[in-house]
Design an enzyme around this catalytic site. Sequence first.
Site, PDB file in Angstrom:
ATOM      1  N   HIS A 369       0.598  -1.155   0.170  1.00 17.42           N
ATOM      2  CA  HIS A 369       0.073   0.236  -0.115  1.00 17.42           C
ATOM      3  C   HIS A 369       1.026   1.339   0.087  1.00 17.42           C
ATOM      4  O   HIS A 369       0.681   2.199  -0.296  1.00 17.42           O
ATOM      5  CB  HIS A 369      -1.068   0.062   1.018  1.00 17.42           C
ATOM      6  CG  HIS A 369      -1.905  -1.282   1.477  1.00 17.42           C
ATOM      7  ND1 HIS A 369      -2.370  -1.504   2.289  1.00 17.42           N
ATOM      8  CD2 HIS A 369      -2.145  -2.092   0.496  1.00 17.42           C
ATOM      9  CE1 HIS A 369      -3.489  -3.312   2.579  1.00 17.42           C
ATOM     10  NE2 HIS A 369      -2.523  -3.085   0.861  1.00 17.42           N
ATOM     11  N   CYS A 682      -6.180  -0.469 -20.088  1.00 17.42           N
ATOM     12  CA  CYS A 682      -5.329   0.213 -18.404  1.00 17.42           C
ATOM     13  C   CYS A 682      -4.596  -0.417 -17.324  1.00 17.42           C
ATOM     14  O   CYS A 682      -4.442  -0.322 -16.490  1.00 17.42           O
ATOM     15  CB  CYS A 682      -6.994   0.536 -17.176  1.00 17.42           C
ATOM     16  SG  CYS A 682      -7.620  -0.649 -16.583  1.00 17.42           S
TER      17      CYS A 682
HETATM   18  C1  PEP Z   1      -5.344  -4.370 -13.651  1.00 11.64           C
HETATM   19  O1  PEP Z   1      -5.602  -5.666 -13.775  1.00 11.64           O
HETATM   20  O2  PEP Z   1      -4.427  -4.402 -14.836  1.00 11.64           O
HETATM   21  C2  PEP Z   1      -5.888  -3.390 -13.438  1.00 11.64           C
HETATM   22  C3  PEP Z   1      -5.255  -2.757 -14.312  1.00 11.64           C
HETATM   23  O3  PEP Z   1      -6.415  -3.576 -11.930  1.00 11.64           O
HETATM   24  P1  PEP Z   1      -5.102  -4.180 -11.069  1.00 11.64           P
HETATM   25  O4  PEP Z   1      -3.863  -3.397 -11.467  1.00 11.64           O
HETATM   26  O5  PEP Z   1      -5.315  -2.823 -10.274  1.00 11.64           O
HETATM   27  O6  PEP Z   1      -5.328  -5.089 -10.879  1.00 11.64           O
END
Ligand code: PEP
Length: 752
Positions: A369, A682
Amino acid sequence: MGGRAISDRSETESRKLLGRLRDALARDEAGQERLNGITRLIAESMGTEVCSIYLFRDEDTLELCATQGLNPDAVHQTRMKLGEGLVGRVARKGKVINTPDAPNARGFRYMPETGEEHFSSFLGVPVQRLGEMLGVLVVQSKDSRDYSADEIYALEVVAMVVAEMTELGAFVGEGAALKARHQQAVMFKGTAAQEGAAEGRVWLHEPRVVVSNPIADDPARELERLTTAVEELRVGVDKMLDMNQSADKEQLQVLEAYRMFANSKGWMRRMEDDIASGLSAEAAVEKEQSQARTRMGQVTDSYLRERLADLDDLSNRLLRILTGQGRQTGAEMPDDPILIARNIGPGELLEYGRKLRAIVLEEGSVGSHAAIVARALAIPLVVHAQRLTTEALNGDHVLVDGERGVVHLRPDDSITASFRDKMAMQAQAQQRYNSIRHKPAVTQDGARVSLSMNAGLMADLPSLDSSGAEGVGLFRTELQFLIRNQMPKRTELVAIYQRVMDAAGGKTVVFRTLDIGSDKVLPYMKPNDEPNPALGWRAIRVGLDRPGVLRMQLQALLRAANGRPLSVMFPFVAQFEEYRSARAEIDKAIARETRLGHAIPESLKIGAMLETPSLAFAPQKFFDEVDFISIGGNDLKQFFFAADRENERVRRRYDTLNVSFLSLIERIVERCAISDTTLSFCGEDAGRPIEALCLAAIGIRNLSMRPASIGPVKSLLLRSNLTDLRKIIADARHRGEQSVRPAVMEYLRQGG
Ligand code: PEP
Ligand code: MG
């Protein structure tokens, strides 16, 4: 050390010796004379022919720094490596060696220049302070004898004083060939967790407690000080326990262990013995703490290690009570602080905020975190920099290279100069990125790529403007849950989401509903003991099975939007049905809000994150129904290659530009195109210029990334031609290459 019984006579002797030592140390002498004086005093007081002090010259070389009884010409000449000879073994193991027949003992190494062949018996004790090995203190005698428990103990007490004095720099001076500890240049290699380079001054999250009075004359008074402090400590621990009755089992276990130690008779008795031998109360606490730290380095059992760590924490508390040195009392934070800590919680890090130039942790992890917060604040972060907190002092000059995970403490001029050159180059690049901040990302062949940023904390919001992001493509709502000690209330969430939408000023913000489980464990929710959390009960699975929090969140989002357009997406959807069920929750929430007479969003977009390969093969109807899809590349890639994203050994093993992975993404692009569904990407790869370029080439027109990546990605897109790139990718695939990266790199090199 447990059942040691120290005789009264020995205590008196030891006190006498410490008293004489203190007088010797108080004299205004050069470091070398002090060291000589100490060896003379010890030899006299213990009735041994030899007493020698060996100190570390560098990380693994010990040097004879003073001696009574060995050949004086050997001082500063005789050296040994860690683990070499009996002295080297004492230092490596952190354990006493006591032998009546040194020349025949295991590991003995003959050093002719010292003349030590005349001495049969050998007693060596480590000189250490809080787990940091500083040297070895040795006595030797001609007659063959085992030193008694009293003698060993007396030498340990003296070693403790020598350690404190070394730490305080008492032996540094013209006469000594020693460089003071904490003055040398040291380089640490950790793990890069957030890129960026920074120069500044050390600011220790928990400064070292300085014990300036290791020797005391009045044992009764020291005992009283210790007893009062321990009592205060016990009351404090009991209070913590009372206040945390509702804490989870693990936290309670830690507090119970604290209480057990705070009431431990053995611990108390050992400290009382130390005081009776002439140490001050704080030196006694430190002596026991040092020994516990040495044990901590030796035990492999994780339970035992944790308990020793508890004892260490408790000793720190006790030292703070005794010395009155709280966290950073008195010291003033430099204006270019680089935070150094063993570990730090996200809340504490947020309190420091943007004033930090960089953060270096001895523990921590890339996915922790604290790392999330450091990233949000765009502060360079290095984790796993071992031993840094014992080496660094407040105010030390330090350079942090967040790209390579390297930290230079007290660097020399040449390192500083080349580091500054590198920083200047980065600053120039940053200026270039600033100049294209408001330019749309249009490639040479006219493709328009929308670049948004990922966010999750209030600290991210200023980046909306400074990065030139077109919106927030992924707002990780779980971060607000992760940085708290308790579940946030709905009203708090409404306020947070409102501020985010206000800051975006009409730009789109895509709120992802709570994505917990796997590596994201809420401190106030009972952890699930799952064999494989990444494949376990996480994200939308939790949201659908226990919909209470999801409902509260959806309601908060609707209230915060207060009639404005709203975009929401669900994490980790693995099949169509999950999307439908989650969407039904939004429908219910809207119906409720309408009943209550609250405004509902003028337009509502409800999307799914595609993070498991299964969803790429969902019925076409799913692609028709969903308002938009966002590829969570981090998870999608880990499941596609079956390579844990948190596991350093495998996380970089497979290339995102592997043709198989690109084929999967192309398939998603095609399916979205058939249904005319908006698609974005993303994951972290969206922020890596080469990867972003290839994603754009295969048809992704929306990329969401860390704010700091928008400049570099845009700069490359502006100069590139996607039509050419598509051909390069197709050719590489045709040639049967595993990854298109080499071909793409070659093309970019040719184009300059
Ligand atoms: C991902 O898995 O690419 C994502 C954007 O979510 P997180 O990194 O928060 O799991
Ligand atoms: Mg994910």
